[in-house]
Design a protein around this motif. Structure first.
Motif, PDB file in Angstrom:
ATOM      1  N   ASP A 135       0.825  -1.213   0.000  1.00 25.56           N
ATOM      2  CA  ASP A 135       0.000   0.000   0.000  1.00 25.56           C
ATOM      3  C   ASP A 135       0.863   1.269   0.000  1.00 25.56           C
ATOM      4  O   ASP A 135       0.546   2.267   0.661  1.00 25.56           O
ATOM      5  N   GLY A 136       1.970   1.212  -0.734  1.00 23.60           N
ATOM      6  CA  GLY A 136       2.825   2.376  -0.883  1.00 23.60           C
ATOM      7  C   GLY A 136       3.829   2.602   0.227  1.00 23.60           C
ATOM      8  O   GLY A 136       4.651   3.513   0.147  1.00 23.60           O
ATOM      9  N   ARG A 137       3.818   1.762   1.267  1.00 17.55           N
ATOM     10  CA  ARG A 137       4.720   1.935   2.409  1.00 17.55           C
ATOM     11  C   ARG A 137       5.739   0.804   2.445  1.00 17.55           C
ATOM     12  O   ARG A 137       5.433  -0.345   2.122  1.00 17.55           O
ATOM     13  N   TRP A 138       6.971   1.151   2.862  1.00 18.31           N
ATOM     14  CA  TRP A 138       8.061   0.188   2.901  1.00 18.31           C
ATOM     15  C   TRP A 138       8.226  -0.386   4.305  1.00 18.31           C
ATOM     16  O   TRP A 138       7.972   0.284   5.311  1.00 18.31           O
ATOM     17  N   SER A 139       8.675  -1.610   4.359  1.00 18.81           N
ATOM     18  CA  SER A 139       9.065  -2.222   5.627  1.00 18.81           C
ATOM     19  C   SER A 139      10.321  -3.048   5.395  1.00 18.81           C
ATOM     20  O   SER A 139      10.557  -3.562   4.292  1.00 18.81           O
TER      21      SER A 139
END
Length: 266
Positions: free
Chosen positions: A253-257
């Motif tokens: 959803d567009g976020r990095w981890s």
């Protein structure tokens, strides 16, 4: 016709007290692009940001900010067109949020005595305060604000002169999870509200990158390891090399981890 770059850094070196901080760094930021500068502590991220904000000169190479080459322009005048957000803001007075935001017009830490904004300027301050999610805190005093609220107030302050460029130096420093997420949400809102605005955000945590990040540069030991569109630069292998640690990078959803890459079991 392609628009002129907002920032252009060409083969820049920076040496301080005989110590090389940046070496052969090049970067071009165009209108509407949102860059992340990533690297470990001491990689040169904040030093590069100081060049982009016209706060320092390179030892070698050229830096152009909004079409003006450093060394050939009045830096004080140029800085007024750049929104530079530093979480280490040196305010000591108990100003109200609205007054802090208005200091963005005078480019001062404190309110200038006997200076008053025009009705249009006051309306803009109120709109930015609402946009940054501080509508119910506009009369709150600076010492009573949380770290996250201060960060969002400083972004509103930086936007008061309607800059073409926004520089964010580790804006999530010291924030808890809720404060970090509120900040990222508001930065993402800004990127949609001001489509012509360019930004450069410094961090060493990929989890702090807004979904609207378009480009990234990886710095290691003052050198550019990789630079370009995020999908090309932010890969597990390249980020692992940047931080000298085996990592597994994912984006949802567009976020990095980021997680440590575990060796395969025999």
């Amino acid at each position: 016709m392609t628009e002129s770059p907002v920032l252009r850094v060409d083969r820049v070196d920076l040496v301080r007290d005989g110590n090389p901080i940046l070496h052969d760094v090049s970067l071009t930021v165009r209108p509407g692009e949102h860059w992340a500068l990533l690297g470990s502590n001491g990689a040169g991220k904040s030093t590069l940001l100081s060049l982009l904000g016209a706060l320092a000169h390179p030892t070698r190479g050229t830096v152009e900010v909004l079409g003006h080459e450093l060394g050939r322009v009045d830096l004080r005048q140029l800085r007024s067109y750049v929104g530079h957000v530093d979480p280490r803001h040196g305010l000591r007075s108990p100003l109200k949020v609205r007054d802090v935001v208005l200091t963005g017009l005078t480019n001062t830490i404190e309110r200038i005595p006997r200076w008053n904004p025009t009705p249009e300027q006051a309306d803009l301050a109120d709109r930015l305060i609402d946009l940054l999610g501080l509508g119910d805190r506009r009369a709150a005093r600076w010492p009573t604000l949380s770290q996250g609220e201060r960060g969002r107030a400083l972004i509103a302050r930086a936007l008061m002169p309607s800059p073409r460029l926004l520089l964010l130096d580790e804006p999530a420093t010291g924030l808890d999870v809720a404060g970090r997420e509120q900040l990222i949400e508001r930065i993402d809102t800004l990127q949609h509200t001001y489509p012509g605005l360019s930004s450069v955000l410094v961090t060493h945590h990929l989890e702090e990158l807004p979904p609207g990040t378009t480009h990234a540069m990886l710095l290691r030991d003052g050198r550019c390891l990789a630079s370009g569109p995020v999908d090309d630069v932010l890969t597990s292998d390249q980020v692992g090399k940047c931080f000298d640690h085996p990592i597994h990078l994912t984006r949802t959803d567009g976020r990095w981890s980021v997680r440590t890459r575990r060796p395969a079991r025999p």
